[in-house]
Design an enzyme around this catalytic site. Structure first.
Site, PDB file in Angstrom:
ATOM      1  N   ALA A  67      -6.021   0.201   0.154  1.00  0.00           N
ATOM      2  CA  ALA A  67      -5.065  -0.855  -0.243  1.00  0.00           C
ATOM      3  C   ALA A  67      -4.518  -0.677  -1.660  1.00  0.00           C
ATOM      4  CB  ALA A  67      -5.738  -2.219  -0.081  1.00  0.00           C
ATOM      5  N   ARG A 108       2.511  -0.949   6.430  1.00  0.00           N
ATOM      6  CA  ARG A 108       1.162  -1.337   6.878  1.00  0.00           C
ATOM      7  C   ARG A 108       0.946  -2.779   6.434  1.00  0.00           C
ATOM      8  NH1 ARG A 108      -3.570   2.425   5.654  1.00  0.00           N
ATOM      9  NH2 ARG A 108      -4.367   1.381   7.542  1.00  0.00           N
ATOM     10  N   ASP A 255      -9.237  -5.511   2.075  1.00  0.00           N
ATOM     11  CA  ASP A 255      -7.787  -5.336   2.078  1.00  0.00           C
ATOM     12  C   ASP A 255      -7.087  -6.666   1.838  1.00  0.00           C
ATOM     13  OD1 ASP A 255      -7.094  -2.384   3.086  1.00  0.00           O
ATOM     14  OD2 ASP A 255      -8.974  -3.087   3.935  1.00  0.00           O
TER      15      ASP A 255
HETATM   16  O1  MRU Z   1      -6.843   2.194   6.711  1.00  0.00           O
HETATM   17  P1  MRU Z   1      -7.302   2.446   5.315  1.00  0.00           P
HETATM   18  O2  MRU Z   1      -8.051   3.733   5.151  1.00  0.00           O
HETATM   19  O3  MRU Z   1      -6.208   2.287   4.298  1.00  0.00           O
HETATM   20  O4  MRU Z   1      -8.357   1.246   5.042  1.00  0.00           O
HETATM   21  C1  MRU Z   1      -9.003   1.214   3.808  1.00  0.00           C
HETATM   22  C2  MRU Z   1      -9.958   0.075   3.693  1.00  0.00           C
HETATM   23  O5  MRU Z   1     -10.159  -0.731   4.579  1.00  0.00           O
HETATM   24  C3  MRU Z   1     -10.631  -0.072   2.348  1.00  0.00           C
HETATM   25  O6  MRU Z   1     -11.912  -0.609   2.494  1.00  0.00           O
HETATM   26  C4  MRU Z   1      -9.807  -0.988   1.448  1.00  0.00           C
HETATM   27  O7  MRU Z   1      -8.462  -0.639   1.515  1.00  0.00           O
HETATM   28  C5  MRU Z   1     -10.273  -0.956   0.012  1.00  0.00           C
HETATM   29  S1  MRU Z   1      -9.964   0.586  -0.716  1.00  0.00           S
HETATM   30  C6  MRU Z   1     -10.528   0.432  -2.303  1.00  0.00           C
END
Ligand code: MRU
Length: 357
Positions: A67, A108, A255
């Protein structure tokens, strides 16, 4: 969009982090470390993005993911759009930037950081200003945000490491490291990094994190670069591990953290977090969420949340090869929602919140 191969990655001497920077603004271009290139045999590469469309593609295709890193890439993408704008009218320019922002937000939809960064950039623009002033302000503001994020994740990681007991075995899910934040430190993985520096980590267990394998491909690699001992498990083995091993706590990222629900602090994170939280409750193992305030959402309610549903091929294919029978149906939510009663603590850069205190 062009690529540059990173080749075998060698950390630069004196660099604060031994990991490549995942989001870099250089020569009026956005350089994104391609997190999809992180798999054996390692041909690590950067994407050189010069258009907002290229950045939107890199976000959708998860070349940049996590995120916070997505949010920084989105902010710099606005700066790319600004540089490419030909209009002399502030009104037209502002409308153009708003269209680019809206398109970025649709890439996203679940994580809130991107929307928060874009909305903040728009607060420094006013229609009285000349277009050139607008362009300057957009780049200045995203650079300012990036610099602040560097301190945010350092503070969050240091604060969270205080929760980790001596000789701890911990379990983490997905990837929440420096590559996912676009800075030198991660969130949950940042806490592990600091606790390891303090000699408190014995071992880290990492879920592989199907279907995109962020745990197996990225977290395992980051932990190796940081010389932190680790073992990967399939998600399905978490119950076996919690029943067998002395796991001090489970550390995950976030997120979106809903603070306007009653009770507050529903956490959206990588799919698989909710079952881990239920297991943690059953085995009485603390579940710690590492989340910057930029992932907090004081507006949206649970019934307004959009969980990203990704393509079925991420499940039915492996490394591009079909492994499932033809016409297999697959449901692929990228995130799930963990209720506050399953969360022991939420570590932010400013404080530790105990949702059930
Ligand atoms: O689909 P992604 O890989 O973007 O999902 C990432 C996550 O769910 C993480 O836990 C979140 O974004 C925090 S990253 C510091």
């Amino acid at each position: 969009m062009s690529w540059s191969l990173l080749g075998q990655f060698k950390p630069r001497m004196g660099d604060r982090s031994v990991l490549p920077r995942s989001v870099v603004w250089i020569h009026n271009t956005l350089r994104l470390f391609d997190q999809n290139s992180l798999h054996f045999p390692y041909k690590l590469r950067y994407i050189e993005a010069t258009t907002p469309e290229a950045v939107a593609d890199a976000i959708r295709d998860m070349n940049v993911r996590g995120a916070p890193a997505i949010a920084l890439a989105g902010g710099y993408s606005l700066a790319l759009a600004a540089m490419r704008s030909r209009t002399k009218s502030s009104v037209e320019f502002y409308a153009e930037m708003k269209r680019v922002g809206a398109a970025l937000k649709r890439t996203r939809p679940t994580a809130v950081n991107l929307a928060n960064v874009l909305d903040r950039i728009f607060t420094v623009l006013d229609l009285e200003m000349e277009v050139e002033q607008h362009k300057k302000r957009i780049l200045e503001e995203i650079k300012r945000i990036h610099a602040e994020e560097e301190e945010t994740y350092k503070a969050l990681s240091q604060r969270g490491s205080k929760l980790i007991p001596e000789h701890a075995n911990v379990l983490t899910h997905c990837n929440t490291g420096a590559l996912a934040t676009g800075t030198s430190y991660g969130t949950a993985l940042g806490i592990i990094q600091f606790a390891h520096r303090e000699g408190k980590i014995d071992h880290v267990y990492v879920t592989e994190t199907r279907p995109r394998l962020q745990g197996l491909k990225i977290t395992a690699w980051e932990l190796q670069q940081l010389h932190i001992p680790s073992t990967v498990i399939v998600e399905g083995a978490a119950g076996y591990l919690l029943a067998k091993e002395e796991i001090a706590c489970i550390l995950v990222g976030a997120d979106r953290v809903l603070t306007s629900e009653n009770p507050p602090y529903f956490v959206l994170n990588k799919v698989g977090t909710l079952p881990l939280a239920i297991l943690a409750k059953y085995y009485n193992v603390p579940l710690v969420v590492a989340s910057p305030l930029s992932s907090f959402d004081p507006q949206k309610k649970l019934n307004q949340i959009k969980i990203e549903l990704r393509e079925k091929w991420e499940i039915t294919h492996f490394q591009g090869h079909q492994i499932a029978p033809d016409n297999t149906h697959a449901l692929n939510p990228a995130f799930d929602i963990t209720p506050p009663d399953l969360i022991s603590a939420i570590v932010t850069e400013n404080e530790i919140i105990y949702p059930n205190a």
